[in-house]
Each structure stands twice: as structure tokens, then as C-alpha cells.
Design a protein around this motif. Structure first.
Motif, PDB file in Angstrom:
ATOM      1  N   PRO A  25     -60.647   4.152  20.359  1.00 28.32           N
ATOM      2  CA  PRO A  25     -61.012   3.993  21.770  1.00 28.32           C
ATOM      3  C   PRO A  25     -62.331   4.695  22.033  1.00 28.32           C
ATOM      4  O   PRO A  25     -62.431   5.923  21.920  1.00 28.32           O
ATOM      5  CB  PRO A  25     -59.848   4.665  22.517  1.00 28.32           C
ATOM      6  CG  PRO A  25     -59.253   5.623  21.540  1.00 28.32           C
ATOM      7  CD  PRO A  25     -59.507   5.067  20.178  1.00 28.32           C
TER       8      PRO A  25
ATOM      9  N   CYS B 194     -55.089   1.080  15.901  1.00 21.45           N
ATOM     10  CA  CYS B 194     -54.887   2.117  16.908  1.00 21.45           C
ATOM     11  C   CYS B 194     -53.641   1.815  17.731  1.00 21.45           C
ATOM     12  O   CYS B 194     -53.530   0.749  18.351  1.00 21.45           O
ATOM     13  CB  CYS B 194     -56.105   2.196  17.833  1.00 21.45           C
ATOM     14  SG  CYS B 194     -55.989   3.501  19.070  1.00 21.45           S
TER      15      CYS B 194
ATOM     16  N   THR C 265     -51.550   2.868  21.018  1.00 24.76           N
ATOM     17  CA  THR C 265     -51.770   3.543  22.291  1.00 24.76           C
ATOM     18  C   THR C 265     -50.525   3.438  23.148  1.00 24.76           C
ATOM     19  O   THR C 265     -49.937   2.359  23.270  1.00 24.76           O
ATOM     20  CB  THR C 265     -52.957   2.917  23.052  1.00 24.76           C
ATOM     21  OG1 THR C 265     -54.146   3.032  22.262  1.00 24.76           O
ATOM     22  CG2 THR C 265     -53.176   3.605  24.389  1.00 24.76           C
TER      23      THR C 265
ATOM     24  N   TYR D  49     -61.888  -0.563  22.943  1.00 19.62           N
ATOM     25  CA  TYR D  49     -61.664  -0.268  21.522  1.00 19.62           C
ATOM     26  C   TYR D  49     -62.798  -0.862  20.693  1.00 19.62           C
ATOM     27  O   TYR D  49     -63.291  -1.954  20.995  1.00 19.62           O
ATOM     28  CB  TYR D  49     -60.350  -0.875  21.043  1.00 19.62           C
ATOM     29  CG  TYR D  49     -59.113  -0.332  21.706  1.00 19.62           C
ATOM     30  CD1 TYR D  49     -58.447   0.784  21.186  1.00 19.62           C
ATOM     31  CD2 TYR D  49     -58.591  -0.941  22.840  1.00 19.62           C
ATOM     32  CE1 TYR D  49     -57.297   1.271  21.785  1.00 19.62           C
ATOM     33  CE2 TYR D  49     -57.439  -0.455  23.447  1.00 19.62           C
ATOM     34  CZ  TYR D  49     -56.795   0.647  22.917  1.00 19.62           C
ATOM     35  OH  TYR D  49     -55.658   1.126  23.514  1.00 19.62           O
TER      36      TYR D  49
ATOM     37  N   VAL E  32     -52.873   8.086  29.333  1.00 21.90           N
ATOM     38  CA  VAL E  32     -52.629   7.626  27.964  1.00 21.90           C
ATOM     39  C   VAL E  32     -52.421   8.822  27.051  1.00 21.90           C
ATOM     40  O   VAL E  32     -53.070   9.849  27.190  1.00 21.90           O
ATOM     41  CB  VAL E  32     -53.775   6.750  27.415  1.00 21.90           C
ATOM     42  CG1 VAL E  32     -53.815   5.420  28.116  1.00 21.90           C
ATOM     43  CG2 VAL E  32     -55.116   7.462  27.534  1.00 21.90           C
TER      44      VAL E  32
ATOM     45  N   ASP F  36     -62.507   5.677  27.589  1.00 23.83           N
ATOM     46  CA  ASP F  36     -61.151   5.953  28.050  1.00 23.83           C
ATOM     47  C   ASP F  36     -61.248   6.598  29.428  1.00 23.83           C
ATOM     48  O   ASP F  36     -61.477   7.795  29.556  1.00 23.83           O
ATOM     49  CB  ASP F  36     -60.451   6.888  27.052  1.00 23.83           C
ATOM     50  CG  ASP F  36     -59.010   7.187  27.441  1.00 23.83           C
ATOM     51  OD1 ASP F  36     -58.625   6.864  28.561  1.00 23.83           O
ATOM     52  OD2 ASP F  36     -58.287   7.756  26.607  1.00 23.83           O
TER      53      ASP F  36
ATOM     54  N   PRO G  77     -54.269   8.714  20.742  1.00 22.12           N
ATOM     55  CA  PRO G  77     -54.006   7.580  19.851  1.00 22.12           C
ATOM     56  C   PRO G  77     -53.305   8.001  18.570  1.00 22.12           C
ATOM     57  O   PRO G  77     -53.522   9.105  18.058  1.00 22.12           O
ATOM     58  CB  PRO G  77     -55.408   7.025  19.566  1.00 22.12           C
ATOM     59  CG  PRO G  77     -56.335   8.166  19.819  1.00 22.12           C
ATOM     60  CD  PRO G  77     -55.715   8.967  20.917  1.00 22.12           C
TER      61      PRO G  77
ATOM     62  N   ILE H  13     -59.786   1.045  28.973  1.00 20.01           N
ATOM     63  CA  ILE H  13     -59.978   1.439  27.576  1.00 20.01           C
ATOM     64  C   ILE H  13     -60.781   0.369  26.858  1.00 20.01           C
ATOM     65  O   ILE H  13     -60.493  -0.830  26.985  1.00 20.01           O
ATOM     66  CB  ILE H  13     -58.637   1.632  26.841  1.00 20.01           C
ATOM     67  CG1 ILE H  13     -57.731   2.630  27.569  1.00 20.01           C
ATOM     68  CG2 ILE H  13     -58.870   2.098  25.411  1.00 20.01           C
ATOM     69  CD1 ILE H  13     -56.363   2.819  26.918  1.00 20.01           C
TER      70      ILE H  13
ATOM     71  N   VAL I 234     -50.586  -1.693  21.984  1.00 15.41           N
ATOM     72  CA  VAL I 234     -50.432  -0.936  23.227  1.00 15.41           C
ATOM     73  C   VAL I 234     -49.012  -1.102  23.739  1.00 15.41           C
ATOM     74  O   VAL I 234     -48.499  -2.219  23.829  1.00 15.41           O
ATOM     75  CB  VAL I 234     -51.443  -1.411  24.297  1.00 15.41           C
ATOM     76  CG1 VAL I 234     -51.236  -0.643  25.600  1.00 15.41           C
ATOM     77  CG2 VAL I 234     -52.874  -1.231  23.807  1.00 15.41           C
TER      78      VAL I 234
END
Length: 284
Positions: free
Chosen positions: A28, A50, A52, A19, A39, A31, A42, A17, A81
Motif C-alpha cells: 500500500p 498484500c 488487508t 496498492y 486498517v 493509505d 498489512p 488505499i 481485502v
């Protein structure tokens, strides 16, 4: 007729990924995924940051599996994340299971890496390598919470091996190098130099700028308020040249999760000027 025992085919999953900041919002822009990694779409509970969530569709990791996660945050982008559930490392079939995480954070960008707990089953053979490359003005906050054995079933980590290697670099200079190794042996699990009879070890690390002594004391106050379930629980907060480190050795997932969340929210407010915002998947 005798049949030879076969080892199930392993997964070689990949997740990449990138960003980027677009119109005041981190998105993103690349991806690429390969099963069993996936994933979710988002989320933007904070409008510009973001969120994730990574999903492991196979349910757990077995010997021979190779998982690779690569994240890049372009300048001034901001992402959080996490994972959708606890990671399970199953008993080894004789092969090593391995996860490699490579993170590049460009100038002025910030990543919050907050995976949920990893459960290492008795007999598992697992290694994780995580490397973060920081540009000037970049920052990273990450944690790792590992439970050895399925404690609810009375399982102990008496066989197997676990390794965790974490490195944070900035412009060719090491800011944090942490190498942990735990063989599955009863004597080590009960040793004061091992788990001291506990089942969980965990680390939280902030790297990006100096942390004031006053903020360290606030984090220690949080520790005293949260980590009180058992007198034998070990926890501590250490000031680093460019950050802060929290360590935990105990037996309560709820306790360490609450502590790390409180410290993370305190660092968020003090260093990133962000209010508290729990990932959506934690609340499901």
C-alpha cells in the motif's frame, strides 16, 4: 420540562488505499483513513500478495452514517481485502445508512474482496453501492453475505429496507450489473420470491476471464458436498461470459461461508495459480 428528542451525530468515514507492485511485492503506497474506518497493518502470508483487514471502530452502522471505501490496484499488483468482523447495521433512527465502495483495478492486477458477513437488524435502512472498474487483463473476485435479523435472538427483518447495487465495468462496457432490494415485510420474507422463510442471501462473483465448463462442474460438485444442511436451501452456480456467479439463499452462515471458501479456493488454484490461504483475521 419537555426535551426534544435528538438524533445522534452520524459518522462520515473514508478509507483510501492505493496498492502498487514494488520489488516483486504488492504494497500500500497510499493509505488515508478517517474514523470510524481503520486498517490493520498489512500481512504477507503469501509473501508477494498484500492481505488487508478493514476495521470499523464504531462497532456498527446507524442511520445517517456515510462510509466511503476507495481502492486502487496499480498494474500487476495483487491484494486480498477483508474485514475484521461481521458488519452490523443497526435499527434506523429515521435516516438512511449508506456505504459506497469504488474499486479500480489496473492492467494485470487482481483483487480478492472478501468482507465478512453483514447483519441487518430489524428496522435498519441501509444501502450499499459497489462499483468495480477493470482495465484490460485485470480480474476481481468478490462476495457478499447478508443476514436479515439477529437470528440467534429470534429476530426477523419485518421492518426497514435493504438495497445492494453492484456494478463491474471494463473499458466502458458493463460486465456485471446486480441490483437487489428487500423491504422488511413478513409476506416478502416468507414468499418464494423473497427469502422463502430463510434469513441469509449471498453472492460470489468472479470477473476477469472465461471459465471452462469443466471448472463450473467442479464448483457445482463443491456445492452438492457443502450445501446439504437443509433441503430447502437454494444454491447455484452460473457461468458468465467473463466469469462465474454463485448464489445462496439459506439459513446457515457456516454453510455459505464454507461453500464460498471452497469455491474461492478452487478458482484461486485454477485461474490464479495460487494455493489456499485463509486471511489471518478469520482464524482469530
Amino acid at each position: 420540562m419537555h426535551q426534544e428528542k435528538t438524533i445522534p451525530s452520524s459518522w462520515h468515514g473514508n478509507l483510501d488505499i492505493v496498492y502498487a507492485l514494488r520489488n516483486g511485492k504488492t504494497q500500500p503506497i497510499t493509505d488515508r483513513v478517517q474514523a470510524p474506518l481503520k486498517v490493520q497493518r498489512p500481512f504477507y502470508p503469501e509473501k508477494d500478495i498484500c492481505h488487508t483487514a478493514i476495521l470499523h471502530t464504531a462497532g456498527g452502522i446507524v442511520g445517517g452514517d456515510r462510509l466511503s471505501i476507495n481502492l486502487q490496484l496499480q498494474p500487476r499488483s495483487q491484494a486480498l481485502v477483508t474485514t475484521t468482523a461481521a458488519s452490523k447495521i443497526y435499527r434506523s433512527n429515521g435516516l438512511l445508512a449508506r456505504q459506497t465502495v469504488e474499486i479500480q483495478i489496473d492492467a494485470g492486477a487482481c483483487l480478492e474482496w472478501l468482507p465478512q458477513e453483514t447483519i441487518v437488524f430489524n428496522g435498519a435502512n441501509y444501502r450499499q453501492d459497489l462499483r468495480v472498474e477493470l482495465a484490460s487483463g485485470a480480474s476481481w473476485l468478490g462476495w457478499e453475505i447478508t443476514r436479515f435479523g439477529r437470528s440467534a435472538r429470534g429476530e426477523k427483518f419485518f421492518q426497514g429496507e435493504w438495497r445492494s447495487h453492484t456494478e463491474v465495468w471494463q473499458q466502458g462496457q458493463p460486465l456485471w450489473i446486480d441490483r437487489q432490494w428487500l423491504p422488511g415485510e413478513e409476506t416478502i420474507l416468507n414468499s418464494p420470491h423473497g427469502l422463502a422463510g430463510h434469513s441469509i442471501v449471498a453472492s460470489l462473483i468472479w470477473i476477469g476471464c472465461e471459465v471452462s465448463p469443466e471448472l463450473v462442474e467442479k464448483c457445482r460438485d463443491v456445492t452438492c458436498n457443502v450445501c446439504t444442511s437443509l433441503p430447502t436451501t437454494n444454491s447455484g452456480v452460473t457461468r458468465l461470459p467473463q466469469g462465474l456467479l454463485c448464489r445462496y439463499r439459506g439459513s446457515s452462515s457456516i454453510e455459505v461461508r464454507n461453500w464460498f471458501t471452497s469455491v474461492w479456493q478452487l478458482l484461486r488454484l485454477s485461474l490464479l495459480d495460487r494455493s489456499s490461504c485463509l486471511p489471518r483475521v478469520w482464524q482469530q
